[in-house]
Motif scaffolding. Structure first.
Motif, PDB file in Angstrom:
ATOM      1  N   GLY A 186       0.970  -1.185   0.087  1.00  8.67           N
ATOM      2  CA  GLY A 186      -0.153  -0.092   0.269  1.00  8.67           C
ATOM      3  C   GLY A 186       0.576   1.222   0.110  1.00  8.67           C
ATOM      4  N   GLY A 187       0.605   2.589   0.030  1.00  3.11           N
ATOM      5  CA  GLY A 187       1.469   3.712   0.299  1.00  3.11           C
ATOM      6  C   GLY A 187       0.968   4.177  -1.250  1.00  3.11           C
ATOM      7  N   GLU A 188       1.878   5.381  -1.042  1.00  2.55           N
ATOM      8  CA  GLU A 188       2.179   6.025  -2.386  1.00  2.55           C
ATOM      9  C   GLU A 188       3.135   5.818  -2.928  1.00  2.55           C
ATOM     10  N   THR A 189       3.769   5.852  -3.872  1.00  2.00           N
ATOM     11  CA  THR A 189       4.921   5.653  -4.564  1.00  2.00           C
ATOM     12  C   THR A 189       5.489   7.233  -3.725  1.00  2.00           C
ATOM     13  N   VAL A 190       6.772   7.645  -3.858  1.00  2.00           N
ATOM     14  CA  VAL A 190       7.547   8.990  -4.128  1.00  2.00           C
ATOM     15  C   VAL A 190       8.882   8.973  -4.476  1.00  2.00           C
ATOM     16  N   HIS A 191       9.442   9.453  -4.431  1.00  2.00           N
ATOM     17  CA  HIS A 191      11.158   9.574  -5.185  1.00  2.00           C
ATOM     18  C   HIS A 191      11.624  10.336  -4.116  1.00  2.00           C
ATOM     19  N   VAL A 192      12.722   9.727  -3.198  1.00  2.00           N
ATOM     20  CA  VAL A 192      13.545  10.417  -2.782  1.00  2.00           C
ATOM     21  C   VAL A 192      14.828  10.893  -2.607  1.00  2.00           C
ATOM     22  N   CYS A 193      14.979  11.319  -2.740  1.00  2.00           N
ATOM     23  CA  CYS A 193      17.256  12.134  -2.514  1.00  2.00           C
ATOM     24  C   CYS A 193      17.515  13.013  -1.106  1.00  2.00           C
ATOM     25  N   GLY A 194      18.571  13.530  -1.022  1.00  2.00           N
ATOM     26  CA  GLY A 194      19.541  14.162   0.369  1.00  2.00           C
ATOM     27  C   GLY A 194      18.613  15.716  -0.150  1.00  2.00           C
ATOM     28  N   ARG A 195      18.144  15.971  -1.200  1.00  3.42           N
ATOM     29  CA  ARG A 195      17.484  17.273  -1.352  1.00  3.42           C
ATOM     30  C   ARG A 195      15.759  17.418  -0.994  1.00  3.42           C
ATOM     31  N   HIS A 196      15.237  16.545  -1.380  1.00  3.38           N
ATOM     32  CA  HIS A 196      13.407  16.323  -0.905  1.00  3.38           C
ATOM     33  C   HIS A 196      14.018  14.708  -0.256  1.00  3.38           C
ATOM     34  N   PRO A 197      14.159  14.868   1.627  1.00  5.03           N
ATOM     35  CA  PRO A 197      13.877  13.503   2.435  1.00  5.03           C
ATOM     36  C   PRO A 197      12.724  13.281   2.500  1.00  5.03           C
ATOM     37  N   ASN A 198      11.891  14.218   2.451  1.00  5.41           N
ATOM     38  CA  ASN A 198      10.706  13.113   2.505  1.00  5.41           C
ATOM     39  C   ASN A 198       9.285  12.689   2.109  1.00  5.41           C
ATOM     40  N   GLY A 199       9.842  13.102   0.316  1.00  2.00           N
ATOM     41  CA  GLY A 199      10.039  12.346  -0.766  1.00  2.00           C
ATOM     42  C   GLY A 199       9.291  13.332  -1.627  1.00  2.00           C
ATOM     43  N   VAL A 200       9.431  12.993  -3.514  1.00  2.00           N
ATOM     44  CA  VAL A 200       8.297  14.142  -4.380  1.00  2.00           C
ATOM     45  C   VAL A 200       7.277  13.243  -4.786  1.00  2.00           C
ATOM     46  N   THR A 201       6.072  13.781  -4.920  1.00  2.00           N
ATOM     47  CA  THR A 201       4.956  12.211  -6.043  1.00  2.00           C
ATOM     48  C   THR A 201       6.275  12.312  -7.542  1.00  2.00           C
ATOM     49  N   GLU A 202       5.509  11.737  -7.915  1.00  2.00           N
ATOM     50  CA  GLU A 202       5.730  10.692  -9.261  1.00  2.00           C
ATOM     51  C   GLU A 202       6.049  12.250 -10.668  1.00  2.00           C
ATOM     52  N   SER A 203       4.198  13.351 -10.066  1.00  2.00           N
ATOM     53  CA  SER A 203       4.742  14.625 -11.052  1.00  2.00           C
ATOM     54  C   SER A 203       5.178  14.962 -10.703  1.00  2.00           C
ATOM     55  N   GLN A 204       6.058  15.652  -9.374  1.00  2.00           N
ATOM     56  CA  GLN A 204       6.639  16.490  -8.740  1.00  2.00           C
ATOM     57  C   GLN A 204       8.551  15.966  -9.188  1.00  2.00           C
ATOM     58  N   TYR A 205       8.726  14.772  -9.076  1.00  2.00           N
ATOM     59  CA  TYR A 205       9.433  14.233  -9.629  1.00  2.00           C
ATOM     60  C   TYR A 205      10.120  15.185 -11.046  1.00  2.00           C
ATOM     61  N   ARG A 206       9.222  14.868 -12.174  1.00  2.00           N
ATOM     62  CA  ARG A 206       9.095  14.741 -13.273  1.00  2.00           C
ATOM     63  C   ARG A 206       9.382  16.099 -13.615  1.00  2.00           C
ATOM     64  N   LYS A 207       8.949  17.112 -12.471  1.00  2.00           N
ATOM     65  CA  LYS A 207       8.662  18.294 -13.007  1.00  2.00           C
ATOM     66  C   LYS A 207      10.048  18.883 -12.757  1.00  2.00           C
ATOM     67  N   ILE A 208      10.620  18.316 -11.683  1.00  2.00           N
ATOM     68  CA  ILE A 208      12.131  18.687 -10.910  1.00  2.00           C
ATOM     69  C   ILE A 208      13.129  18.367 -12.633  1.00  2.00           C
ATOM     70  N   LEU A 209      13.147  17.172 -12.652  1.00  2.00           N
ATOM     71  CA  LEU A 209      14.459  17.059 -14.141  1.00  2.00           C
ATOM     72  C   LEU A 209      13.968  17.554 -14.657  1.00  2.00           C
ATOM     73  N   SER A 210      12.976  17.926 -15.378  1.00  2.00           N
ATOM     74  CA  SER A 210      12.885  18.576 -16.829  1.00  2.00           C
ATOM     75  C   SER A 210      13.362  20.056 -16.207  1.00  2.00           C
ATOM     76  N   GLY A 211      13.104  20.862 -14.783  1.00  2.00           N
ATOM     77  CA  GLY A 211      14.014  21.746 -14.532  1.00  2.00           C
ATOM     78  C   GLY A 211      15.075  22.737 -14.675  1.00  2.00           C
ATOM     79  N   ASN A 212      15.592  21.257 -13.722  1.00  2.00           N
ATOM     80  CA  ASN A 212      17.054  21.153 -13.168  1.00  2.00           C
ATOM     81  C   ASN A 212      17.866  19.954 -13.730  1.00  2.00           C
TER      82      ASN A 212
END
Length: 269
Positions: A186-212
């Motif tokens: 269960g739960g929600e899939t998130v992407h985690v790294c040192g700059r985002h320790p609480n995790g970001v959603t799939e859409s937020q993750y793609r936005k971060i990658l496209s912007g940087n």
């Protein structure tokens, strides 16, 4: 703030207290009238209270248990009563905020208030009583730091989905606990790294990658937010003795993150 009074109370649990007027380099201030932290010098660890500049917070000690090396601290702030359990757990001193929904006035009540409802239910089912309720290991659970492990005797999992060497993190930048075998459901899939320790959603993750263009190199890890988590085998953490869980155990975290008082705590386990 009565410095002499506070020092005597902390001395009763074998601890040192320092009241300082500026943060150490490794920490900043927090949101409240004061910051609580654990520092370290040549003599070892100590509790640290840092009031905001110009503030004189009202700080009291409600209960001291020298044998357990714990005390209950009260900070009155803007009409609120923030309570903190200060003590020693295995190898180190710690500070934990107590949820405001729990009417506590003693160390024992504070320790029980840090147990989530799943743990309290297990304690009741197993009829664990007295001081055993707050031990690190009893018939209902095994505890390591802020994590409780509840045995699931008849748990069956899909072995292909079992993860190895998996971190257990509360997402506040503290050191994770590492489980030898872990199963999440269960739960929600998130992407985690040192700059985002609480995790970001799939859409937020793609936005971060496209912007940087450099973001793809941030050592991302795919995890699940608020899943059901079960572990077995060894669970390790540098500040705690390694525990070995025979069979699957459900993982639940203590309730300190539900506490408004935690905004004043800089200490990270």
């Amino acid at each position: 703030m009565d410095t002499l009074f506070l020092n005597k109370k902390f001395e009763r649990i074998g601890a040192r207290l320092k009241i300082v007027d500026r943060p150490r380099q490794r920490r900043g201030t927090t949101a409240g009238l004061l910051t609580l932290d654990i520092g370290e010098d040549r003599r070892g660890e100590f509790f640290e209270i840092m009031p905001q500049r110009g503030a004189d917070p009202e700080v009291d000690v409600l209960d001291v248990q020298p044998a357990d090396r714990h005390l209950l601290l009260l900070v009155r702030e803007d009409g609120a009563k923030n309570k903190y359990l200060c003590g020693h757990d295995e190898r180190h001193w710690f500070v934990a905020g107590i949820p405001e929904s729990a009417p506590v006035g003693t160390v024992r009540q504070a320790m029980e208030a840090l147990q989530p409802v799943e743990v309290r239910s297990a304690v009741a089912r197993k009829r664990v009583s007295g001081k055993s309720r707050n031990r690190r290991r009893n018939a209902a659970f095994i505890r390591q730091g802020e994590w409780f492990f509840l045995p699931e005797a008849h748990m069956a999992v899909e072995e292909s989905l079992v993860l190895t060497n998996e971190p257990l993190s509360r997402g506040n930048g503290g050191k994770p606990h590492w489980a030898e075998f872990c199963y999440r459901t269960g739960g929600e899939t998130v992407h985690v790294c040192g700059r985002h320790p609480n995790g970001v959603t799939e859409s937020q993750y793609r936005k971060i990658l496209s912007g940087n263009s450099h973001a793809k190199n941030w050592r991302w890890r795919t995890m699940r937010r608020n899943p059901g988590v079960y572990v077995r085998g060894r669970v390790r953490h540098p500040d705690h003795a390694t525990i070995t869980l025979q069979g699957w155990h459900r993982v639940v975290m203590n309730t300190e993150n539900e506490s408004r008082a935690m905004r004043n705590v800089a200490f990270l386990d």
